[in-house]
Scaffold this active site. Structure first.
Site, mmCIF file in Angstrom:
data_model
loop_
_atom_site.group_PDB
_atom_site.id
_atom_site.type_symbol
_atom_site.label_atom_id
_atom_site.label_comp_id
_atom_site.label_asym_id
_atom_site.label_seq_id
_atom_site.Cartn_x
_atom_site.Cartn_y
_atom_site.Cartn_z
ATOM 1 N N GLY A 5 0.834 -1.204 0.000
ATOM 2 C CA GLY A 5 0.000 0.000 0.000
ATOM 3 C C GLY A 5 0.864 1.247 0.000
ATOM 4 N N TYR B 238 -0.238 7.581 1.652
ATOM 5 C CA TYR B 238 0.678 8.453 2.385
ATOM 6 C C TYR B 238 1.275 7.797 3.616
ATOM 7 C CZ TYR B 238 -2.401 10.057 6.232
ATOM 8 O OH TYR B 238 -3.179 10.129 7.349
ATOM 9 N N ILE B 239 0.490 6.959 4.298
ATOM 10 C CA ILE B 239 1.028 6.320 5.503
ATOM 11 C C ILE B 239 2.137 5.336 5.138
ATOM 12 C CG2 ILE B 239 0.472 4.813 7.469
ATOM 13 C CD1 ILE B 239 -2.265 6.192 7.619
ATOM 14 N N HIS C 206 11.963 38.673 1.531
ATOM 15 C CA HIS C 206 13.132 38.116 0.855
ATOM 16 C C HIS C 206 14.222 37.871 1.889
ATOM 17 C CE1 HIS C 206 15.962 37.450 -2.434
ATOM 18 N NE2 HIS C 206 16.833 38.151 -1.732
ATOM 19 N N ILE D 286 4.061 5.402 2.500
ATOM 20 C CA ILE D 286 5.252 6.106 2.010
ATOM 21 C C ILE D 286 5.999 6.781 3.164
ATOM 22 C CG2 ILE D 286 6.059 8.029 0.564
ATOM 23 C CD1 ILE D 286 5.241 5.434 -0.949
#
Ligand SMILES: Cc1cc2nc3c(=O)[nH]c(=O)nc-3n(C[C@H](O)[C@H](O)[C@H](O)COP(=O)(O)OP(=O)(O)OC[C@H]3O[C@@H](n4cnc5c(N)ncnc54)[C@H](O)[C@@H]3O)c2cc1C
Ligand SMILES: Cc1cc2nc3c(=O)[nH]c(=O)nc-3n(C[C@H](O)[C@H](O)[C@H](O)COP(=O)(O)OP(=O)(O)OC[C@H]3O[C@@H](n4cnc5c(N)ncnc54)[C@H](O)[C@@H]3O)c2cc1C
Lengths: 470, 71, 470
Positions: C182, C185-186, C446, C188
């Site tokens: 699977g 996101y978890i 900046h 990965i």
């Protein structure tokens, strides 16, 4: 190279290729103008060559060194050493990347670039002094963006061991002992960086606090970190004079009790402010008037008292910051191209890349009280934020200041990790006249530092979730 | 794949759901409309790009403004 | 402890103390309600104990380890080693800090906390099973926030070596070989973290891409980083079954060509989704209906089909994210306290703490095209930003999507360093119906990453400064 009297005609002439000038040149070219830009030194101005970019490169290298030298993460053991010459080399590659980027951008936008020093000879003409001669340029419109340079104090003349920020950024080794005269943001950024690399740093500040323009509570966190590196801070202290010795330099100063003291160091870094480059460009010959402070008088459209000449950046009133210069550059270019632009911002963020970072936008609580009477304030600590805890970076807070009457955000201050990025949302909020309720009702991702912005707004509304209501 | 056959109450980690085509108004103005008991979708915004402003909501709630013509 | 039939009356009962429940309890108490919260496990729910917080703690430790192991700064030489047990100990202190924080917050807001498992016995009553008996609670209003749990696949039953995210977060050592089934996101986040700590990781993904809900160009940058750690990615691959051996586990799967393959590993981590905890709480006895997907049916005010019961978080439709649960928690609490709140967000950000980080809010370009026809898109690369260059972190981009007709921002995607913090401004922009021009005209400091937001807006308007107009 043409010497003498042939006059070239240019539609828009930009003098100075810093963040004011080069941005103005690009925008004017985009709007269909034929543009020529002149700079006597490197493209990118102070900002890219001797200011923002090299200083931030050294700061991030020092930060990385420090984080590895003393791992803040239990269970992760790290060691670090550095080779300052190589760090400097890398810094230079960063600078080169940015300046060659500017060169490409100017080229890509068909801006004509001239290397040379320009001064006005007539209201619509400049002479450009070059290595092998000079050149006359007649312009329809001119944008003046000659920037600023470090102030040199009479009693602290620059020398081998008395240096300004440009000299400090170019050092080829880390001094053992460094005295910084002036605890403004440039002095603190550079002083803290060298302290991280191992210098014994002393800061001599004339006012009663370093970083005097920032909230005292914010400054306290920076001072705490400076203490960690044994940085000595002398406030209400006045530098009297310097004496270079064979292998060092002696600084005499009056401390806060009026006692004269002497301190020895390898270098004295003088960062007491900057002065505008308005003195050697023949402004009187172009009918361009100055304010009492020697800044160029401009109207809301950046127009000087010479209607064909515009001025932007460090040479005009307002905070001497790169992003203000760029903003004004765009306005001036647009006005020249016939657009109805004016300088019309509600706020300009200012960021200090100290450790921890500080950022501020709009009004402080005191300023807002003066302006609006009643204010609503929401303060939220990093220590109560999940992401900050997982980063092991819990020193800091966010403070929001709103007009109590209508809840509209009028100012914000952030001190802590990533303050430089957190401030962006708050600047937009002020420009959009967002209220505390707007911010509180905007879903912020978990677990991120941005949640603190939402929570500070809830505190300001009297309904905090992650801290106990005081 | 057996797992694909067995479809219990499967919740995918959905990505953020969409921005619906609704009245342009800030969270604060939307909240104000709810407090005043008016439907923000009926209000013709007078702000930039047709944003419904706080003033629009107040005027509408006091009956000082006509609802927006149906599209 | 009361056993049997004495019924206690409570004004507001919250079931589940995750980021939905505990936030709801605090807000309800703040609004003057007398609140009781019940949880069968630790305060803080999945999020604080087995989800967001422990995963992000490990991720930041891994990031720190990696940054010191291979210094990205020339001239700064660093080394790193780790003691995973100590890292886990530290992770636990982070979790404990957060959960004890929740405990204090509940106490400070006078919320009554009960440890036990609740289920409905009547429309206005629950029974709470406790270690030494049980307790009956009658409520005026109830907020249901029982969250979700990992999906267990029939053919990949959990065991000693077949683990879910909870098991992976609790590992006491770094596995040599880890297979992740699977690539959401978890998967990965955890897979990449273990890869950084030295695991040989393989990811088995059923769809044609990992992180399939995100923009392909964003995912490519994460894939590039995964390659650096020799992570193997098998897409269009279907896990078939597992077999635990004496010292490992074998996973069989069909690869994209339909060939059956076997892979050996120390652990198989199954992260194929989560299912709502709606099955064992007697919802039918309380007249609470479910959707086809087994989620609790709610209206705009989070009210279930039982008018006195509200439901929030992972058990109701919408993205299963902690910040969505907390938002709904506040809405439900406010409605119960008589306020006219509704679930009324324009967007929910989602963040992946991959390397580089990814974040998205509102619509993607494709979604916006479907919704609005013509869109204006502005994309800006990290490589053209000064701060990113000084951080040596130039992989990434920001993409803004606006409705072309009126310029209003409707979506944004960010991949790169600090994406999790950059997205905050963009969420606010969408909620405020800011236009690209609003963003472009807001001065961004900046040199900060936030400048990319402004520049992406300028690209969308056709007037980029720091990239050449395409
Ligand atoms: C150490 C340091 C750190 C800083 N850090 C930050 C920061 O983090 N953020 C920030 O916003 N600001 C920072 N600043 C300030 C910032 O650099 C300036 O505000 C900014 O550069 C001003 O831009 P400018 O375009 O007005 O002028 P400059 O950048 O000063 O550029 C002026 C240009 O004009 C040229 N010029 C001058 N006279 C002539 C002439 N007669 N003919 C031709 N060319 C001429 C010069 O060679 C120069 O290139 C920092 C400054 C320093 C010194
Ligand atoms: C590894 C991992 C990483 C994640 N990372 C993120 C992230 O970075 N960002 C993000 O937004 N989300 C993340 N999530 C998702 C997030 O954890 C959930 O969306 C969130 O926890 C849902 O909150 P909730 O309040 O609905 O339920 P939960 O957090 O699941 O809490 C429910 C609570 O109810 C209790 N409970 C259940 N049934 C009963 C009962 N009958 N009686 C009493 N108590 C009961 C449970 O013990 C639990 O404490 C992650 C999840 C995982 C697994």
């Amino acid at each position: 190279m043409v010497v003498g009297d042939i006059v070239e005609e240019v539609e828009v002439l930009v003098i100075g290729a810093g963040p004011g000038g080069y941005v103005a040149a690009i925008r004017a070219a985009q709007l269909g103008k034929s543009v020529t830009i002149v700079d006597k030194a490197e493209l990118g101005g102070v900002c890219l060559n001797r200011g923002c970019i090299p200083s931030k490169a050294l700061i991030s290298a020092a930060h990385h060194y420090e984080a590895a030298k003393e791992s803040p993460f239990p269970g992760i053991e790290t060691t670090a050493k550095f080779d300052f010459a190589k760090v400097q080399e890398w810094k230079q590659t960063v600078v080169n990347k940015m300046t060659s980027g500017v060169q490409q951008l100017l080229k890509g936008n068909k801006v004509n670039v001239i290397q040379g020093e320009a001064f006005f000879t007539k209201p619509n003409e400049v002479r450009v002094m070059q290595e092998n001669g000079s050149q006359r340029l007649q312009f329809q419109h001119c944008i003046l963006a000659t920037g600023s340079r470090p102030i040199e104090l009479k009693n602290l003349p620059l020398g081998k061991r008395v240096i300004d920020s440009t000299g400090a950024l170019a050092l080829d080794h880390v001094p053992n002992r460094l005295v910084v005269v002036g605890g403004g943001y440039i002095g603190i950024e550079l002083g803290q960086t060298f302290a991280k690399f191992g210098s014994q740093v002393t800061i001599i500040e004339g006012l009663d606090s370093i970083l005097a323009l920032f909230d005292k509570q914010m400054v306290r966190l920076v001072e705490k970190n400076l203490k960690k590196y044994n940085v000595q801070i002398e406030t209400n202290a006045l530098a009297q004079g310097v004496e270079e010795t064979a292998d060092g330099v002696k600084l005499t100063y009056k401390d806060k009790d009026g006692n004269e003291k002497t301190i020895e160091a390898d270098y004295v870094l003088v960062t007491v402010g900057r002065r505008p480059n308005t003195d050697e460009i023949g402004l009187q010959d172009a009918g361009i008037e100055l304010t009492e402070k020697g800044l160029v008088k401009v109207d809301q459209q950046c127009r000087t008292t010479n209607p064909n000449v515009f001025a932007i950046g460090d040479i005009v009133p307002g905070p001497a910051l790169a992003h203000k210069a760029s903003y004004e550059g765009k306005v001036a270019a647009e006005v020249i191209a016939g657009k109805p632009s004016i300088v019309d911002y509600r706020c300009i963020p200012s960021v200090v890349f100290s450790d921890p970072e500080m950022a501020s936008v709009g009004l402080t609580e005191e300023e807002a009280k003066k302006e609006y009477g009643q204010v609503a304030v929401g303060r939220f600590p990093y220590a109560a934020n999940g992401r900050a805890t997982a980063l092991n970076a819990t020193d800091g807070f966010i403070k929001l200041v709103a007009n109590k009457e209508n809840g509209v955000l009028v100012g914000a201050q952030v001190v802590g990790v990533e303050a430089s990025n957190i401030i962006a949302e708050l600047g937009l909020a002020i420009e959009m006249s967002a209220t505390l309720e707007d911010i509180a009702l905007t879903i912020h991702a978990h677990p991120t530092l941005g949640e603190m912005v939402m929570e500070a707004a809830e505190v300001g509304l009297g309904e905090p979730i992650h801290i106990i209501k005081g | 794949l057996a797992s694909h056959g067995a479809k219990p109450a499967v919740m995918q980690a959905e990505r953020a759901d969409g921005v619906k085509r609704r009245a342009l108004a800030t969270p604060h103005v939307r909240a104000l409309a709810r407090k005043l008991g008016v439907d923000i979708e009926e209000i013709q915004g007078t702000g930039p790009v047709g944003r419904v402003t706080e003033e629009d909501v107040r005027r509408f709630a006091e009956g000082r403004m006509a609802p927006r013509p149906p599209e």
